[in-house]
Design an enzyme around this catalytic site. Structure first.
Site, PDB file in Angstrom:
ATOM      1  N   HIS A  39      11.518  15.524  18.806  1.00  0.00           N
ATOM      2  CA  HIS A  39      10.390  16.426  18.596  1.00  0.00           C
ATOM      3  C   HIS A  39       9.262  16.054  19.546  1.00  0.00           C
ATOM      4  CE1 HIS A  39       9.469  13.434  15.215  1.00  0.00           C
ATOM      5  NE2 HIS A  39       8.519  13.242  16.090  1.00  0.00           N
ATOM      6  N   GLU A  98       9.925  12.671  21.776  1.00  0.00           N
ATOM      7  CA  GLU A  98      10.364  11.349  21.329  1.00  0.00           C
ATOM      8  C   GLU A  98      11.724  11.460  20.673  1.00  0.00           C
ATOM      9  OE1 GLU A  98       8.694   9.691  17.474  1.00  0.00           O
ATOM     10  OE2 GLU A  98       7.064  11.076  18.005  1.00  0.00           O
ATOM     11  N   HIS A 149       6.924   1.276  16.702  1.00  0.00           N
ATOM     12  CA  HIS A 149       5.977   1.139  15.592  1.00  0.00           C
ATOM     13  C   HIS A 149       5.701  -0.335  15.307  1.00  0.00           C
ATOM     14  CE1 HIS A 149       5.552   5.273  14.337  1.00  0.00           C
ATOM     15  NE2 HIS A 149       6.854   5.441  14.210  1.00  0.00           N
TER      16      HIS A 149
END
Length: 153
Positions: free
Chosen positions: A89, A107, A141
């Site tokens: 997306h 990504e 992350h």
């Protein structure tokens, strides 16, 4: 002590006269796989590929990155997603990374297991690519606050 020295000298003279060579022990192979990925192939051969990016403590070789990038871009071109996920997306770059290509960016997960993402839990790491399939960066992350990303090295 004299007998021991005499025995040693005798042994040396036998070796010298016989011309027999005493082989030196073979040096042990030292393999340092960090920062590399290492695998043992079914043939028993050991292979290592240098890390192109490191996300946290995970090393990603160029072949692993290419596999994730190609799969993500293939889904993008087909207007499809991996399984029931939303990947690939659009990536909005809220963190302000300096990418080498123009937006829009997308990504797609890259998995630390070495498998190519086909749906399910995406893990922490992502390949970022443009609408032409060019790799921009790997981000993670891990080490970021909230749902943000930091650049992989």
């Amino acid at each position: 002590m004299v007998q021991l020295l005499s025995a040693f000298v005798s042994l040396l003279s036998v070796v010298a006269v016989s011309g027999a060579a005493i082989p030196a022990p073979a040096p042990e192979a030292v393999v340092d796989v960090a920062p590399e990925t290492a695998t043992i192939e079914p043939t028993g051969n050991f292979t290592a590929q240098a890390c192109m990016y490191i996300c946290g403590s995970v090393c990603y070789s160029s072949s692993a990155i290419s596999a994730a990038l190609n799969k993500g871009y293939s889904y993008y071109e087909d207007g499809a997603t991996a399984g029931s996920s939303s990947y690939p997306h659009r990536y909005n770059n809220y963190e302000g990374f300096d990418f080498p290509t123009a937006k829009p960016w997308y990504e797609f997960p890259i998995l630390s297991s070495g498998r190519v993402y086909t749906g399910g839990s995406p893990g922490a790491d992502r390949v970022i690519f443009d609408s032409h399939g060019n790799l921009d960066m790997l981000i993670t992350h891990n080490g970021a606050s909230g749902n943000n990303f930091v650049a992989c090295n």
